[in-house]
Design a protein around this motif. Structure first.
Motif, PDB file in Angstrom:
ATOM      1  N   LEU A  42      -8.002  14.678  -4.593  1.00  0.00           N
ATOM      2  CA  LEU A  42      -7.302  13.437  -4.280  1.00  0.00           C
ATOM      3  C   LEU A  42      -5.798  13.567  -4.473  1.00  0.00           C
ATOM      4  CD1 LEU A  42      -7.836  10.615  -3.281  1.00  0.00           C
ATOM      5  CD2 LEU A  42      -8.061   9.862  -5.666  1.00  0.00           C
ATOM      6  N   ASP A  43      -5.376  14.297  -5.494  1.00  0.00           N
ATOM      7  CA  ASP A  43      -3.938  14.476  -5.718  1.00  0.00           C
ATOM      8  C   ASP A  43      -3.279  15.170  -4.532  1.00  0.00           C
ATOM      9  OD1 ASP A  43      -3.986  13.229  -8.156  1.00  0.00           O
ATOM     10  OD2 ASP A  43      -4.090  15.069  -9.335  1.00  0.00           O
ATOM     11  N   GLY A  44      -3.949  16.206  -4.014  1.00  0.00           N
ATOM     12  CA  GLY A  44      -3.407  16.906  -2.858  1.00  0.00           C
ATOM     13  C   GLY A  44      -3.361  16.022  -1.635  1.00  0.00           C
ATOM     14  N   ALA A  45      -4.401  15.208  -1.427  1.00  0.00           N
ATOM     15  CA  ALA A  45      -4.432  14.307  -0.272  1.00  0.00           C
ATOM     16  C   ALA A  45      -3.318  13.273  -0.361  1.00  0.00           C
ATOM     17  CB  ALA A  45      -5.795  13.608  -0.199  1.00  0.00           C
ATOM     18  N   VAL A  46      -3.093  12.734  -1.560  1.00  0.00           N
ATOM     19  CA  VAL A  46      -2.036  11.735  -1.730  1.00  0.00           C
ATOM     20  C   VAL A  46      -0.669  12.363  -1.489  1.00  0.00           C
ATOM     21  CG1 VAL A  46      -0.883  10.252  -3.416  1.00  0.00           C
ATOM     22  CG2 VAL A  46      -3.378  10.295  -3.297  1.00  0.00           C
ATOM     23  N   ALA A  47      -0.450  13.554  -2.013  1.00  0.00           N
ATOM     24  CA  ALA A  47       0.847  14.219  -1.842  1.00  0.00           C
ATOM     25  C   ALA A  47       1.132  14.499  -0.374  1.00  0.00           C
ATOM     26  CB  ALA A  47       0.871  15.515  -2.651  1.00  0.00           C
ATOM     27  N   MET A  48       0.147  14.986   0.353  1.00  0.00           N
ATOM     28  CA  MET A  48       0.358  15.284   1.770  1.00  0.00           C
ATOM     29  C   MET A  48       0.470  14.002   2.600  1.00  0.00           C
ATOM     30  SD  MET A  48      -1.953  18.712   2.311  1.00  0.00           S
ATOM     31  CE  MET A  48      -3.337  18.104   1.359  1.00  0.00           C
ATOM     32  N   PRO A  94       0.807  -1.224   0.000  1.00  0.00           N
ATOM     33  CA  PRO A  94       0.000   0.000   0.000  1.00  0.00           C
ATOM     34  C   PRO A  94       0.839   1.272   0.000  1.00  0.00           C
ATOM     35  CG  PRO A  94      -0.884  -1.577   1.560  1.00  0.00           C
ATOM     36  CD  PRO A  94       0.434  -2.122   1.119  1.00  0.00           C
ATOM     37  N   VAL A  95       1.961   1.258   0.714  1.00  0.00           N
ATOM     38  CA  VAL A  95       2.835   2.439   0.710  1.00  0.00           C
ATOM     39  C   VAL A  95       3.415   2.654  -0.673  1.00  0.00           C
ATOM     40  CG1 VAL A  95       4.927   3.453   1.676  1.00  0.00           C
ATOM     41  CG2 VAL A  95       3.357   2.198   3.161  1.00  0.00           C
ATOM     42  N   ALA A  96       3.831   1.557  -1.325  1.00  0.00           N
ATOM     43  CA  ALA A  96       4.346   1.667  -2.689  1.00  0.00           C
ATOM     44  C   ALA A  96       3.273   2.195  -3.634  1.00  0.00           C
ATOM     45  CB  ALA A  96       4.857   0.310  -3.162  1.00  0.00           C
ATOM     46  N   GLY A  97       2.021   1.730  -3.413  1.00  0.00           N
ATOM     47  CA  GLY A  97       0.920   2.238  -4.226  1.00  0.00           C
ATOM     48  C   GLY A  97       0.721   3.728  -4.050  1.00  0.00           C
ATOM     49  N   LEU A  98       0.941   4.215  -2.830  1.00  0.00           N
ATOM     50  CA  LEU A  98       0.836   5.657  -2.584  1.00  0.00           C
ATOM     51  C   LEU A  98       1.896   6.416  -3.367  1.00  0.00           C
ATOM     52  CD1 LEU A  98      -0.733   7.714  -0.767  1.00  0.00           C
ATOM     53  CD2 LEU A  98       1.149   7.498   0.861  1.00  0.00           C
ATOM     54  N   VAL A  99       3.100   5.858  -3.408  1.00  0.00           N
ATOM     55  CA  VAL A  99       4.180   6.493  -4.166  1.00  0.00           C
ATOM     56  C   VAL A  99       3.853   6.520  -5.652  1.00  0.00           C
ATOM     57  CG1 VAL A  99       6.621   6.324  -4.802  1.00  0.00           C
ATOM     58  CG2 VAL A  99       5.905   5.831  -2.459  1.00  0.00           C
ATOM     59  N   VAL A 100       3.330   5.409  -6.165  1.00  0.00           N
ATOM     60  CA  VAL A 100       2.981   5.331  -7.585  1.00  0.00           C
ATOM     61  C   VAL A 100       1.846   6.294  -7.926  1.00  0.00           C
ATOM     62  CG1 VAL A 100       2.042   3.810  -9.379  1.00  0.00           C
ATOM     63  CG2 VAL A 100       3.785   2.949  -7.803  1.00  0.00           C
ATOM     64  N   ARG A 101       0.883   6.430  -7.014  1.00  0.00           N
ATOM     65  CA  ARG A 101      -0.296   7.273  -7.268  1.00  0.00           C
ATOM     66  C   ARG A 101       0.011   8.764  -7.176  1.00  0.00           C
ATOM     67  NH1 ARG A 101      -3.388  10.451  -8.089  1.00  0.00           N
ATOM     68  NH2 ARG A 101      -5.687  10.433  -8.029  1.00  0.00           N
ATOM     69  N   THR A 102       1.126   9.121  -6.585  1.00  0.00           N
ATOM     70  CA  THR A 102       1.457  10.535  -6.392  1.00  0.00           C
ATOM     71  C   THR A 102       1.633  11.247  -7.720  1.00  0.00           C
ATOM     72  OG1 THR A 102       2.554  10.058  -4.291  1.00  0.00           O
ATOM     73  CG2 THR A 102       3.113  12.144  -5.363  1.00  0.00           C
ATOM     74  N   ASN A 103       1.074  12.429  -7.803  1.00  0.00           N
ATOM     75  CA  ASN A 103       1.220  13.279  -8.992  1.00  0.00           C
ATOM     76  C   ASN A 103       2.542  14.035  -8.881  1.00  0.00           C
ATOM     77  OD1 ASN A 103       1.014  15.048 -11.127  1.00  0.00           O
ATOM     78  ND2 ASN A 103      -0.920  15.967 -10.487  1.00  0.00           N
ATOM     79  N   TRP A 104       3.622  13.390  -9.336  1.00  0.00           N
ATOM     80  CA  TRP A 104       4.957  13.935  -9.134  1.00  0.00           C
ATOM     81  C   TRP A 104       5.195  15.269  -9.841  1.00  0.00           C
ATOM     82  CZ3 TRP A 104       7.501  12.397  -5.160  1.00  0.00           C
ATOM     83  CH2 TRP A 104       7.333  11.100  -4.676  1.00  0.00           C
ATOM     84  N   PRO A 105       4.698  15.486 -11.071  1.00  0.00           N
ATOM     85  CA  PRO A 105       4.938  16.798 -11.707  1.00  0.00           C
ATOM     86  C   PRO A 105       4.391  17.976 -10.901  1.00  0.00           C
ATOM     87  CG  PRO A 105       4.222  15.189 -13.336  1.00  0.00           C
ATOM     88  CD  PRO A 105       4.057  14.537 -11.999  1.00  0.00           C
ATOM     89  N   ASP A 106       3.277  17.761 -10.195  1.00  0.00           N
ATOM     90  CA  ASP A 106       2.671  18.850  -9.411  1.00  0.00           C
ATOM     91  C   ASP A 106       2.903  18.692  -7.917  1.00  0.00           C
ATOM     92  OD1 ASP A 106       1.638  19.911 -11.776  1.00  0.00           O
ATOM     93  OD2 ASP A 106      -0.198  18.713 -11.630  1.00  0.00           O
ATOM     94  N   PHE A 107       3.805  17.790  -7.520  1.00  0.00           N
ATOM     95  CA  PHE A 107       3.989  17.489  -6.106  1.00  0.00           C
ATOM     96  C   PHE A 107       4.361  18.740  -5.305  1.00  0.00           C
ATOM     97  CE2 PHE A 107       6.643  16.220  -2.481  1.00  0.00           C
ATOM     98  CZ  PHE A 107       5.784  15.343  -1.845  1.00  0.00           C
ATOM     99  N   GLY A 108       5.317  19.496  -5.808  1.00  0.00           N
ATOM    100  CA  GLY A 108       5.753  20.696  -5.084  1.00  0.00           C
ATOM    101  C   GLY A 108       4.626  21.680  -4.870  1.00  0.00           C
ATOM    102  N   ALA A 109       3.819  21.889  -5.904  1.00  0.00           N
ATOM    103  CA  ALA A 109       2.707  22.840  -5.773  1.00  0.00           C
ATOM    104  C   ALA A 109       1.640  22.316  -4.819  1.00  0.00           C
ATOM    105  CB  ALA A 109       2.099  23.102  -7.154  1.00  0.00           C
ATOM    106  N   LEU A 110       1.422  21.014  -4.828  1.00  0.00           N
ATOM    107  CA  LEU A 110       0.381  20.424  -3.984  1.00  0.00           C
ATOM    108  C   LEU A 110       0.704  20.518  -2.493  1.00  0.00           C
ATOM    109  CD1 LEU A 110      -0.414  17.225  -6.087  1.00  0.00           C
ATOM    110  CD2 LEU A 110      -1.912  19.203  -5.774  1.00  0.00           C
ATOM    111  N   VAL A 111       1.972  20.404  -2.141  1.00  0.00           N
ATOM    112  CA  VAL A 111       2.344  20.403  -0.723  1.00  0.00           C
ATOM    113  C   VAL A 111       2.767  21.786  -0.232  1.00  0.00           C
ATOM    114  CG1 VAL A 111       3.018  17.981  -0.798  1.00  0.00           C
ATOM    115  CG2 VAL A 111       4.750  19.758  -1.194  1.00  0.00           C
ATOM    116  N   THR A 112       2.683  22.793  -1.092  1.00  0.00           N
ATOM    117  CA  THR A 112       3.058  24.152  -0.669  1.00  0.00           C
ATOM    118  C   THR A 112       1.896  25.135  -0.785  1.00  0.00           C
ATOM    119  OG1 THR A 112       3.962  24.597  -2.903  1.00  0.00           O
ATOM    120  CG2 THR A 112       5.515  23.861  -1.194  1.00  0.00           C
TER     121      THR A 112
END
Length: 277
Positions: A247-253, A39-57
């Protein structure tokens, strides 16, 4: 020399004896590991990496993260202030009924956090016995404030410190304090100069675990403190809200919390291993 003997010999030369595990142990061990890791690996895969910085800031994310860190550190300090003497009493006291006291202290470990939040609300709310007095005498309202977050986090996190420190105290025994007493040390001096240094690794580990538990607290916080941005909305609460509409923001955080948890576990494990050595 047999193969098992060769393995044992190599382990002995390395300074640590090794013992081969029977194969039936490995199957459920691998399944158990997968149950946590996948499940943790799935969280990593599901993360929207291109927008990760914007989502967590975003403003909400930064407010929640900063509030979580501040309240987590404050609740950890309270755990140290209250939990350390409590662990000493549980480990060293011979008072009758100490087993009942221990059971009550450890209750938050098995109690659903939301139930803990409701008990705090019933006690410290404006209609609660203590909350009514605080409001009438000092004009203090505790629920739905940042202070309520700290209290809720302390309620659920303190048993982790108490368990860790009590275990360290019982493992260390009382022989060092007895020797200090025979040399003329007062109980307070023995506590400060002997007991605390001996159990310091356990105290540090318990503090780190308490901080991690406080950082991830959700149920007691939302029941007792509410969900007000900048005041009581910690990161777990924001993740819950975001999971319903972003959901993208929730996954990133969520990934941010996972990283913090991993760092805490690594730090704690490193301290434990160095203490054993």
């Amino acid at each position: 020399m047999t193969q098992a003997g060769a393995r044992g010999s190599r382990g002995s030369r390395g300074g640590t004896a090794t013992l081969a595990l029977p194969w039936p142990v490995w199957v459920p061990a691998v399944v158990g590991f997968g149950l946590i890791a996948v499940p943790v690996a799935g969280l990593v895969v599901r993360t929207n990496w291109p927008d990760f910085g914007a989502l967590v800031t975003t403003d909400a994310a930064l407010d929640a993260l900063w509030l979580s860190l501040r309240t987590g550190l404050a609740s950890t300090a309270l755990c140290l202030l209250l939990g350390t003497p409590l662990a000493l009493v549980l480990a060293r006291s011979r008072l009758p009924g100490i087993a009942v006291v221990r059971s009550i202290v450890l209750l938050p470990l098995v109690l659903p956090p939301v139930v803990g939040g409701l008990t705090l609300l019933f006690l410290l709310g404006r209609t609660g016995p203590l909350g009514r007095l605080l409001d009438a005498w000092f004009g203090i309202t505790v629920p739905f404030t940042t202070g309520a977050v700290v209290i809720a986090q302390t309620f659920v996190a303190m048993p982790f410190l108490v368990v860790s420190l009590e275990g360290a105290l019982r493992t260390a025994g009382e022989r060092y304090e007895v020797v200090a007493a025979t040399l003329g040390a007062t109980p307070l001096t023995a506590l400060r100069r002997v007991t605390v240094p001996v159990v310091l690794p356990g105290l540090v580990s318990g503090s780190v675990l308490a901080f991690a538990r406080a950082l991830g607290e959700f149920g007691a916080t939302i029941a007792f403190a509410g969900n007000l941005q900048g005041t009581t909305q910690t990161l777990p609460l924001l993740i819950y809200i975001q999971s319903q509409n972003d959901l993208d923001g929730a996954v990133a955080m969520s990934l941010v919390l996972v990283v913090v948890a991993v760092l805490v576990i690594v730090a704690t494990r490193t301290r434990d291993v160095s203490g054993v050595r």
